[in-house]
Every structure is written in C-alpha cells, then in structure tokens.
Design an enzyme around this catalytic site. Structure first.
Site, PDB file in Angstrom:
ATOM      1  N   ASP A 104       2.028  -8.350  -2.891  1.00 50.61           N
ATOM      2  CA  ASP A 104       3.012  -9.432  -2.840  1.00 50.61           C
ATOM      3  C   ASP A 104       2.297 -10.689  -2.374  1.00 50.61           C
ATOM      4  O   ASP A 104       1.215 -10.620  -1.779  1.00 50.61           O
ATOM      5  CB  ASP A 104       4.152  -9.086  -1.872  1.00 50.61           C
ATOM      6  CG  ASP A 104       5.231 -10.177  -1.825  1.00 50.61           C
ATOM      7  OD1 ASP A 104       5.590 -10.697  -2.903  1.00 50.61           O
ATOM      8  OD2 ASP A 104       5.695 -10.520  -0.734  1.00 50.61           O
ATOM      9  N   SER A 105       2.906 -11.844  -2.627  1.00 44.42           N
ATOM     10  CA  SER A 105       2.332 -13.084  -2.120  1.00 44.42           C
ATOM     11  C   SER A 105       2.395 -13.143  -0.592  1.00 44.42           C
ATOM     12  O   SER A 105       1.628 -13.876   0.017  1.00 44.42           O
ATOM     13  CB  SER A 105       3.060 -14.283  -2.724  1.00 44.42           C
ATOM     14  OG  SER A 105       4.430 -14.221  -2.402  1.00 44.42           O
ATOM     15  N   CYS A 124       6.245  -8.500  -6.063  1.00 40.33           N
ATOM     16  CA  CYS A 124       6.505  -9.940  -5.949  1.00 40.33           C
ATOM     17  C   CYS A 124       7.159 -10.340  -7.258  1.00 40.33           C
ATOM     18  O   CYS A 124       6.560 -10.185  -8.323  1.00 40.33           O
ATOM     19  CB  CYS A 124       5.180 -10.667  -5.756  1.00 40.33           C
ATOM     20  SG  CYS A 124       5.289 -12.464  -5.866  1.00 40.33           S
ATOM     21  N   GLU A 133      12.628 -16.557   6.747  1.00 45.68           N
ATOM     22  CA  GLU A 133      11.424 -16.658   7.579  1.00 45.68           C
ATOM     23  C   GLU A 133      11.715 -17.372   8.901  1.00 45.68           C
ATOM     24  O   GLU A 133      11.013 -17.145   9.890  1.00 45.68           O
ATOM     25  CB  GLU A 133      10.311 -17.352   6.805  1.00 45.68           C
ATOM     26  CG  GLU A 133       9.928 -16.526   5.573  1.00 45.68           C
ATOM     27  CD  GLU A 133       8.522 -16.740   5.078  1.00 45.68           C
ATOM     28  OE1 GLU A 133       7.934 -17.786   5.378  1.00 45.68           O
ATOM     29  OE2 GLU A 133       8.011 -15.849   4.374  1.00 45.68           O
ATOM     30  N   CYS A 135      14.198 -11.404  -5.562  1.00 44.96           N
ATOM     31  CA  CYS A 135      13.128 -11.874  -4.675  1.00 44.96           C
ATOM     32  C   CYS A 135      13.065 -10.889  -3.520  1.00 44.96           C
ATOM     33  O   CYS A 135      14.107 -10.500  -2.982  1.00 44.96           O
ATOM     34  CB  CYS A 135      13.423 -13.276  -4.158  1.00 44.96           C
ATOM     35  SG  CYS A 135      12.308 -13.824  -2.840  1.00 44.96           S
ATOM     36  N   HIS A 189      12.368 -11.180  -0.529  1.00 43.53           N
ATOM     37  CA  HIS A 189      12.910 -11.602   0.762  1.00 43.53           C
ATOM     38  C   HIS A 189      14.420 -11.315   0.856  1.00 43.53           C
ATOM     39  O   HIS A 189      14.959 -11.198   1.953  1.00 43.53           O
ATOM     40  CB  HIS A 189      12.716 -13.110   0.980  1.00 43.53           C
ATOM     41  CG  HIS A 189      11.385 -13.488   1.547  1.00 43.53           C
ATOM     42  ND1 HIS A 189      10.218 -13.313   0.855  1.00 43.53           N
ATOM     43  CD2 HIS A 189      11.038 -14.029   2.743  1.00 43.53           C
ATOM     44  CE1 HIS A 189       9.211 -13.747   1.602  1.00 43.53           C
ATOM     45  NE2 HIS A 189       9.679 -14.186   2.748  1.00 43.53           N
TER      46      HIS A 189
END
Lengths: 267, 267
Positions: free
Chosen positions: B7-8, B70, B147, B185, B187
């Site tokens: 993943d990034s 990702c 985040e 995504c 996240h």
C-alpha cells in the site's frame, strides 16, 4: 537576478505571487515537487533529501537566489540546502519569525503549521532566538480543505474554530498573552480572511508570503535588479501532473499560469 | 506461501488484518511507501512508477503472491505491476467489484474513493465488465480525517453527510437505484460504522479489506499453505519514518506492530 522559488506543491505560489508584486523586475523559476508532496507529515531525513534535490535543480537551471517557500522544508532542511548549494537561501520560517518580532508587543506569538513543522519546533526556536515566546499548533486538516476548495465552507469554519480554540487554551495554559498569529504554512493565506474572522481583534495575523517577499526585496541589492529591459522569465516546473498543477496553481498564484514543465527528480 | 501486501501507506494494513484472520497460516511481508504517499492525488505515470518499484521490492524479498492493497495503485498501476513481476497479483478494485456483483440485486453500485481512483474510473469499468452500473465519488477529506484520528467526530459526520448526499443526488440523476456501497479506499474501513449509520438501511456497505482476504484465501491452493509449522514470518517495511508507521499502523492493523524496517526505494 533569477530568483528560484521552491515548494513541495502549490502553496509556495502564494509567496511567488507576493514576490511578483514586490519585485516585478526579477526573473523567476518556480519548482513544485508535486510527485512527492505533501512534506508536512514526513520525516526530517526524507524531507531533507527531497528538498536538497529540488534546490539543486533550481540552481542548475540558473537560479542565483533561492526562496524556500515551504515551511516544512524550511523547518527541516534549510541547513542541508545551504550546505548543498552556493547561492543565498532564504526560508519562510526565519522571515515569519522576523515579522513576528516586528509585530508583537507582548512578545508572545502563536503559530499554525503542518505536523512536521510543529514537531521540528523550528518556529519556536526561531522565535526564541529573537526574544519571543511561541506556541505552535499542528493543523493537518487545513491543507486538504484548501485543496478541496472548501474555503468559505461551514466545515472549514468548524475545523478552524476547533483548532483555534485548542490553540487559545494551550497558550493560555502556558501563561502566554499572544498578540500575533503566524500562518506557518503556505496554504493558509487562502484561509487568511476566515482566520482573521475567527480570532480576537487583538491578534494580528501574519501571512509569511507577504513578509517573505518584503525581506527578499530588502536583501537583494538594487543593482542586481537593473540590467536590460525586456520580457522577464517566468518558468514553472512540477514533478507530477502538469494539468493539475496549472489548474490548482492559478488559485494560489492569483492569475493564470504560464507553461509548466514536467521534470523527473527520481523516486 | 509468502504473501506480499503493498500500500502507499497505512491503509493496506486493514487488508493485512483481514488476511491474518482468514489465512493465519501464511507468511506475510507488508510494504508501506510512506515517503511518497499519498498516491490518491497523483498522476497515473507517477503512481505506476512508485507502485512498480514497490512491487519489485516485495518480490525480491521473496513474496510469491502480491496483494495490491491500495485502491489508487490497483486502479492506475495493476497492469504495469503484472508486467513487472512474475508472481500472481491481485488488486483491491477487482475484489471490490466481485463483491459488489455478489451483493447487488439492483445491479447499481456506489463507490467512495480517492480523487485519482475516481478519475481513473477503474471501479466503473470493473463493474461494467460484471454487468453492473457504478457511480463513483471522490472523497478527498476522508483520509486526512482518519489520519487526524477524528473517527467519531462531528466534523467527520458532517463531511460524510455532505459527500453521501452528493453521491445520492448524483446517482439519482443517473437513474440509478443502488443497493450497495463499496468503500474504495483502504482508509475508509475505519469509518465503516459512521458510513453505515449515514446511509439508508437498504444500502449494504462493502469493505474491500474483508472481501479481498476472502478472495485471496479462495485463490491460494491449500497445499501452498501446508509445510512445516513454526513461527510465521511477519515483516513490515516502510519508506519513511518508522516511528510514525508503528504508531499509526497499530490502529489500522488492530494490534501492536512488530519491528518495522526502513527501506529506500529512491526519490
């Protein structure tokens, strides 16, 4: 005089915009390291590596003065950049701290910045060197909100209210009586009016773009800006998608962007 | 069987978490390209370059199956990765589209994703190949909100309300009657409960982490997972600050992280 302006992305265009207003007779090159942005949440070693390769590129292209228009790079990589190139280098942290010194009567200063800038305590240290006390606050949502274009938007107002309330409570707990707030990220000038509306009238908001341009103008000898008249050079470089750079960049620069050249700095 | 998960950044750890639950007997290597994240707002060429170098690294370390955890890299770089390595490669876009096909009775599907994933229309195309109609919505503020740690937070609820209202209006204008929403995504699974609360009860929310793990489990032959018992290998690599990776990563992985090794992929 060819002034190289460097930022991780588009935000530094607010500094270039102020430079174009205050020193219109200089040539300019702007580099946005858009393939590797944002710097604001990355480590010192990584930011220094990226910033040094970017600064070297601008000097190789002929810049004879460098403005590091990125708070994170100024905070984490200014010494590394000065070691790597042979031209004068000015960073927005020192210009912001100079402006705070000129503004503050209480000697107490607030700073809003990215997480990496705050963790480096570069503003606190630069303020301390000038006899000021500073309290720094990381505001990681402001850059994405600006990039989403939510400038006059209720969510942005609410996020600003939360951050500014926390900042006020934290600085009060430190017995500070601040009268100056430094916008320690080049995205934040786009929220300047929103921030000015949200803070008490006793607090003066300092936009490091304006004060940086003024300090560059003061630092450059007049004779360096003389020379033959003619078309001034305005070159734009980006390390990622040129189309997005031109589209987003115009909002920061305040005018349509000229040709943008895609370059590869590796990575 | 050594499964490489890429993943990034941290988000793919939600996929690794599901893999550890569903295929505990495999060895794992995880790479987060944290020095170059986020991919979500970058160009196809840049994302492909970053993703290929990351995939090559995992194969050089011994991975014999790659999960591209990702969405942006799966959308923009899956073909480039498959051209570059000789092991099977599974991307989260195709697993998400497969799960949407299994879920949807109306054959109309909604997708929330990053700007780059949406601009690629990879979900729309993968859904079309499966006889589904899909409407995609870029939600660029959700990653920074996660985040920032603002999971159960009024600002996040308001941002979700805005995005989901726009998504509903846009898909209605297309005469879609969606019954399935894909979290496009890695996240977004951290916001799954918030999203489930905000959408009508007729809409089923699909977390691509879970469905990807299930499809990996189905694709790997049982004999590949046999072999000597003993300590299973769990290796973590990051291209930027290991301390931050361990701190943030634990929230995504749902357990404390083991040793993280800092690597340099250039740039």
């Amino acid at each position: 005089m060819n002034i190289g302006v460097f930022d991780s992305g588009f935000g530094g265009l607010t500094v270039l915009r102020a430079l174009l207003e205050q020193i219109p007779q200089a040539d300019y090159m702007y580099l946005g390291d858009t393939a590797r942005l944002p710097y604001g949440a990355k480590s010192q070693a990584t930011v220094a590596r990226y910033a040094v390769s970017s600064a070297r590129f601008l000097v190789e292209q002929g810049a004879d003065y460098l403005v590091i228009a990125c708070n994170t790079a100024s905070a984490l990589a200014l010494d590394a950049i000065r070691d790597a190139v042979r031209v004068p280098v000015l960073g927005v942290i020192e210009t912001g701290a100079n402006a705070a010194l000129a503004s503050s009567k209480t000697s107490d200063v607030l700073v809003m910045a990215t997480a990496a800038t705050v963790e480096s305590h570069a503003y606190r240290d630069a303020c301390h060197e000038r006899g000021l006390r500073a309290w720094e606050k990381a505001c990681p949502l402001l850059v994405p909100l600006v990039e989403e274009g939510w400038i006059d938007h209720p969510v942005t107002e609410e996020v600003l209210r939360i951050y500014l309330n926390e900042l006020a409570a934290e600085s009060a707990a430190q017995q500070l009586t601040p009268d100056t707030l430094v916008l320690g990220c080049t995205h934040y000038p786009l929220l300047r009016r929103n921030i000015e509306r949200a803070v008490p009238a006793t607090i003066r908001v300092i936009d490091s773009a304006d004060v940086t341009a003024a300090q560059v103008a003061a630092a450059i000898p007049a004779e360096a800006l003389a020379g033959p008249k003619g078309d001034r050079i305005r070159l734009f470089y980006a390390t990622d998608s040129v189309a997005k750079f031109r589209r987003l960049g115009a909002a920061f620069l305040g005018q349509p962007m000229d040709e943008v050249t895609l370059i590869d700095l590796g990575g």
